[in-house]
Design an enzyme around this catalytic site. Structure first.
Site, PDB file in Angstrom:
ATOM      1  CB  THR A 136      82.110  23.871  80.323  1.00  0.00           C
ATOM      2  OG1 THR A 136      81.870  22.528  80.756  1.00  0.00           O
ATOM      3  CG2 THR A 136      83.310  24.444  81.055  1.00  0.00           C
ATOM      4  CE  LYS A 163      83.968  21.189  83.154  1.00  0.00           C
ATOM      5  NZ  LYS A 163      83.998  19.761  82.949  1.00  0.00           N
ATOM      6  CE  LYS A 183      83.763  25.659  76.554  1.00  0.00           C
ATOM      7  NZ  LYS A 183      82.475  24.996  76.645  1.00  0.00           N
TER       8      LYS A 183
HETATM    9  P1  NAD Z   1      78.595  19.506  71.059  1.00  0.00           P
HETATM   10  O1  NAD Z   1      79.206  20.527  70.174  1.00  0.00           O
HETATM   11  O2  NAD Z   1      78.674  18.068  70.692  1.00  0.00           O
HETATM   12  O3  NAD Z   1      77.018  19.846  71.245  1.00  0.00           O
HETATM   13  C1  NAD Z   1      76.488  21.133  71.294  1.00  0.00           C
HETATM   14  C2  NAD Z   1      75.127  21.090  70.589  1.00  0.00           C
HETATM   15  O4  NAD Z   1      74.504  22.373  70.735  1.00  0.00           O
HETATM   16  C3  NAD Z   1      75.243  20.828  69.079  1.00  0.00           C
HETATM   17  O5  NAD Z   1      74.435  19.706  68.738  1.00  0.00           O
HETATM   18  C4  NAD Z   1      74.724  22.114  68.441  1.00  0.00           C
HETATM   19  O6  NAD Z   1      74.009  21.903  67.227  1.00  0.00           O
HETATM   20  C5  NAD Z   1      73.804  22.639  69.533  1.00  0.00           C
HETATM   21  N1  NAD Z   1      73.543  24.077  69.487  1.00  0.00           N
HETATM   22  C6  NAD Z   1      74.428  25.106  69.352  1.00  0.00           C
HETATM   23  N2  NAD Z   1      73.780  26.290  69.417  1.00  0.00           N
HETATM   24  C7  NAD Z   1      72.463  26.008  69.600  1.00  0.00           C
HETATM   25  C8  NAD Z   1      71.300  26.801  69.749  1.00  0.00           C
HETATM   26  N3  NAD Z   1      71.355  28.139  69.721  1.00  0.00           N
HETATM   27  N4  NAD Z   1      70.116  26.167  69.925  1.00  0.00           N
HETATM   28  C9  NAD Z   1      70.035  24.824  69.936  1.00  0.00           C
HETATM   29  N5  NAD Z   1      71.111  24.015  69.814  1.00  0.00           N
HETATM   30  C10 NAD Z   1      72.299  24.602  69.629  1.00  0.00           C
HETATM   31  O7  NAD Z   1      79.190  19.774  72.504  1.00  0.00           O
HETATM   32  P2  NAD Z   1      79.244  18.733  73.745  1.00  0.00           P
HETATM   33  O8  NAD Z   1      80.477  17.911  73.683  1.00  0.00           O
HETATM   34  O9  NAD Z   1      77.907  18.085  73.876  1.00  0.00           O
HETATM   35  O10 NAD Z   1      79.455  19.757  74.963  1.00  0.00           O
HETATM   36  C11 NAD Z   1      78.397  20.560  75.465  1.00  0.00           C
HETATM   37  C12 NAD Z   1      78.926  21.338  76.660  1.00  0.00           C
HETATM   38  O11 NAD Z   1      79.387  20.422  77.655  1.00  0.00           O
HETATM   39  C13 NAD Z   1      80.127  22.239  76.337  1.00  0.00           C
HETATM   40  O12 NAD Z   1      79.993  23.447  77.061  1.00  0.00           O
HETATM   41  C14 NAD Z   1      81.321  21.420  76.801  1.00  0.00           C
HETATM   42  O13 NAD Z   1      82.425  22.231  77.160  1.00  0.00           O
HETATM   43  C15 NAD Z   1      80.729  20.703  77.992  1.00  0.00           C
HETATM   44  N6  NAD Z   1      81.382  19.435  78.342  1.00  0.00           N
HETATM   45  C16 NAD Z   1      81.742  18.556  77.370  1.00  0.00           C
HETATM   46  C17 NAD Z   1      82.363  17.352  77.729  1.00  0.00           C
HETATM   47  C18 NAD Z   1      82.761  16.345  76.665  1.00  0.00           C
HETATM   48  O14 NAD Z   1      83.517  15.430  76.971  1.00  0.00           O
HETATM   49  N7  NAD Z   1      82.293  16.460  75.439  1.00  0.00           N
HETATM   50  C19 NAD Z   1      82.611  17.061  79.077  1.00  0.00           C
HETATM   51  C20 NAD Z   1      82.218  17.966  80.061  1.00  0.00           C
HETATM   52  C21 NAD Z   1      81.594  19.155  79.678  1.00  0.00           C
END
Ligand code: NAD
Length: 300
Positions: free
Chosen positions: A99, A174, A249
């Site tokens: 997102t 979204k 966010k």
């Molecule tokens: P999260 O923080 O659990 O996971 C993000 C991952 O990215 C982490 O494991 C981190 O180590 C990795 N990362 C960061 N920078 C990196 C890089 N340069 N190279 C490789 N890996 C890297 O986040 P999440 O909850 O999995 O969410 C991911 C996305 O999905 C976000 O944009 C969030 O807004 C969106 N989202 C989340 C949810 C939810 O309920 N968690 C729902 C819908 C959308």
């Protein structure tokens, strides 16, 4: 008809969402070459059937598609500009499921097109449970040809894959959807508290409102009051679910998007203020976003 199924996919970002998504791709026969900065995330991905790789560039080797699932626009832009554009084979399909802000999504789409890549923004609706179950909804922005290539891959991770329009349109859908969700959750919480203070039993109010014109998802699928309606985070002490910090966010992204096009969003703006105040407390930021009902109750 969907096109041929892509065999090898690079998956970058194996956090709460990415892990379940990558696991579903692997379970459906894709060879998933996975990378995350966190070693523990890589190990979990390996246990879920993915091949752990030493870096994002390494993950691209022999891949027909690359997926990013990263925290925010800054990380996505860095990985796309520094690695995908430089190291991906020209025919690689680029998909961002994070997102992020509409502006960055559009810029990356244009830069990808200028380099000859098919690319889509494909953010998701549905939280960690839907990612694990493979029941996400994908809202896809990008050219038709890129959408058609992405669809069979996204279908392996979700229940619905919808083409929203050109580049950035997935993020636009979204951001508008989640602003609506935040405002409807606040309104649902208010309505239950008002009904209660007027002497109504909450379950009885639920039975009435859920079949009346106030019915909405925040009420009938995710009721913010414990013990009312189907089971929801309220019944588990507001363990997320979808954390208030993540809702904040998304609301900030929505407010930025609204400002950028001069759209008036009075309800969204009020919801954003309420979540800013709520998530300022780190303990509350970690709670499910439906816990906003506590703050509204206190304010009275
Ligand atoms: P999260 O923080 O659990 O996971 C993000 C991952 O990215 C982490 O494991 C981190 O180590 C990795 N990362 C960061 N920078 C990196 C890089 N340069 N190279 C490789 N890996 C890297 O986040 P999440 O909850 O999995 O969410 C991911 C996305 O999905 C976000 O944009 C969030 O807004 C969106 N989202 C989340 C949810 C939810 O309920 N968690 C729902 C819908 C959308």
């Amino acid at each position: 008809m969907d096109g041929p199924v892509t065999a090898t996919v690079a998956f970058i970002g194996l956090g709460n969402m990415g892990l379940g998504m990558a696991a579903n791709l692997a379970a459906r026969g894709f060879a998933v070459q996975a990378f995350d900065l966190a070693e523990a995330a890589l190990q979990r991905a390996e246990a879920a059937g993915c091949r752990p790789m030493a870096g994002a560039a390494e993950a691209l080797a022999g891949a027909q598609a690359a997926i990013t699932m990263l925290p925010a626009g800054a990380q996505v832009a860095a990985v796309w500009r520094e690695t995908l554009f430089e190291r991906a084979a020209p025919a690689t399909l680029l998909i961002d499921c994070s997102t992020i802000d509409v502006e960055t999504a559009r810029a990356l789409g244009a830069e990808a097109a200028a380099r000859g890549f098919d690319a889509v923004d494909a953010p998701v609706s549905g939280g960690v449970a839907a990612a694990a179950a493979g029941t996400l909804t994908f809202m896809v922005g990008g050219p038709e040809q890129a959408f058609l290539r992405a669809r069979p891959i996204l279908s392996a991770m979700g229940k619905a894959v919808i083409h929203a329009g050109g580049s950035g349109a997935g993020q636009a859908a979204k951001t508008a959807n989640n602003m609506l969700l935040a405002a409807s959750m606040v309104a649902t919480a208010e309505a239950f508290l008002l009904a209660q203070k007027l002497g109504l039993d909450p379950q009885r109010f639920y039975e009435i409102a859920s079949v009346s014109s106030g019915q909405c998802w925040s009420m009938t699928s995710y009721c913010p009051l414990p013990g009312v309606g189907p089971e929801s985070p309220a019944d588990r002490g507001y363990a997320p679910g979808f954390a208030a910090a993540l809702m904040l966010k998304d609301l900030r992204l929505a407010m930025d998007a609204a400002r950028s096009v001069g759209a008036r969003t009075p309800m969204g703006a009020r919801a954003a203020e309420l979540y800013e105040a709520f998530a300022a407390d780190p303990d509350r930021a970690r709670l499910d976003f439906s816990a906003i009902i506590r703050a509204i109750d206190e304010a009275a």
